[in-house]
Each structure stands twice: as structure tokens, then as C-alpha cells.
Design an enzyme around this catalytic site. Structure first.
Site, short mmCIF file in Angstrom:
data_model
loop_
_atom_site.label_atom_id
_atom_site.label_comp_id
_atom_site.label_asym_id
_atom_site.label_seq_id
_atom_site.Cartn_x
_atom_site.Cartn_y
_atom_site.Cartn_z
N GLU A 45 -1.28 -10.13 -6.22
CA GLU A 45 -1.25 -10.88 -7.48
C GLU A 45 -0.40 -10.15 -8.51
OE1 GLU A 45 -3.79 -9.86 -5.67
OE2 GLU A 45 -5.53 -11.17 -5.84
N GLU A 47 0.83 -1.20 0.00
CA GLU A 47 0.00 0.00 0.00
C GLU A 47 0.86 1.25 0.00
OE1 GLU A 47 -3.98 -1.89 2.05
OE2 GLU A 47 -2.79 -0.50 3.25
#
Ligand SMILES: [Zn+2]
Length: 152
Positions: free
Chosen positions: A66, A55
Site C-alpha cells: 500500500e 522486503e
């Protein structure tokens, strides 16, 4: 014609893949959502690339687990994948990949096996094409296009 050797995942490969996904989840950098995700991508040559969500204080710059795994693999020269395992801390049911990650994965193979696993190592498997029906893929860019349409 040269026959392409594809590594078919064994149950040992899957165990290792699930383990790598769980380990990657522990490396998640998610101070804002506190939603840890780990992914592990198996190449057709039998290598595993893992990733976690990363993040950012500028929220839209956040990268999913992913996508981290895909970028790591592709940047190492791998573009053929058989399987991805994705895990989070969700205990009941599973967390699927977001729409953007489904699209990123579809770039490479709609027949990818997508295993969603929970902290108890319970799992559910989907083909990527089930998760992203009528996907837009590189093949679409090869399709003939109309020179004009009805408003030209
Ligand atoms: Zn995503």
C-alpha cells in the site's frame, strides 16, 4: 468557485484496479515472509498506481504494498485518491492493511474506499475511516492547542 472534477470509479475501473492489484502481488519481493501483497490505488483523475511489498534483510526497512503505491502516486504528483484495492494470497477471508498503512492512507482521505480482495476476486469494502477510527490527520495539526497543561 471552480468545480473539482472527480473521477467516479465504474465497475470497469474496479475490475482494472483489482487486476492491477493481483499483478502487483506477483511482483512482490518477499523472500523472508513469503507473504505476497499487491495494492492498486485509483486517483480522482482515473489513474492507477500499483505497488507490492518490498522486503529487506534488515527487516524493519520492509515497505508494504500500500505504501509503495502511495509513494509512487505522490511522487508523480497525485494526491487525491478515491479507491485502493489490496490483495494477498490469503484464501479464506481477507488481509487488511497494517496500522502504518492505514495512517499513511489517512494522510490523504479518510473517505477512501478500501477493497480487500482475495485470490478468488471475492471482495469486501470498507471506508478508511472505519478501519482507522479517531484517526490523526493533517487537520489535527491545525487545531488550537493549550498554552499550558495541568503540570506546568
Ligand atoms: Zn502496511
Amino acid at each position: 468557485m471552480e468545480k473539482k472534477i472527480v473521477h467516479v470509479p465504474s465497475s470497469t475501473d474496479l475490475e482494472e484496479l483489482f487486476r492491477e492489484a493481483h499483478l502487483a502481488k506477483h511482483r512482490a519481493y518477499c523472500p523472508y515472509s513469503k507473504f505476497r501483497v499487491g495494492a492498486a490505488l485509483l486517483t480522482s483523475t482515473g489513474k492507477i498506481y500499483s505497488g507490492c511489498n518490498v522486503e529487506n534483510a534488515a527487516y524493519p526497512l520492509t515497505t508494504c504494498a500500500e505504501r509503495t503505491a502511495v509513494v509512487k502516486a505522490v511522487s508523480e504528483g497525485e494526491m487525491s485518491f478515491t479507491t485502493i484495492a489490496i490483495t494477498s494470497d490469503v484464501e479464506i477471508g481477507y488481509s487488511g492493511p497494517c496500522g502504518a498503512c492505514r495512517q499513511i492512507l489517512a494522510e490523504f482521505d479518510l473517505d477512501l474506499d478500501v477493497y480487500l480482495i482475495n485470490p478468488k476476486n471475492e471482495m469486501k469494502m470498507y471506508k478508511l475511516r472505519e478501519l482507522l477510527p479517531i484517526a490523526f490527520t493533517p487537520r489535527d495539526l491545525q487545531k488550537p492547542r493549550a498554552a499550558h497543561d495541568i503540570i506546568d
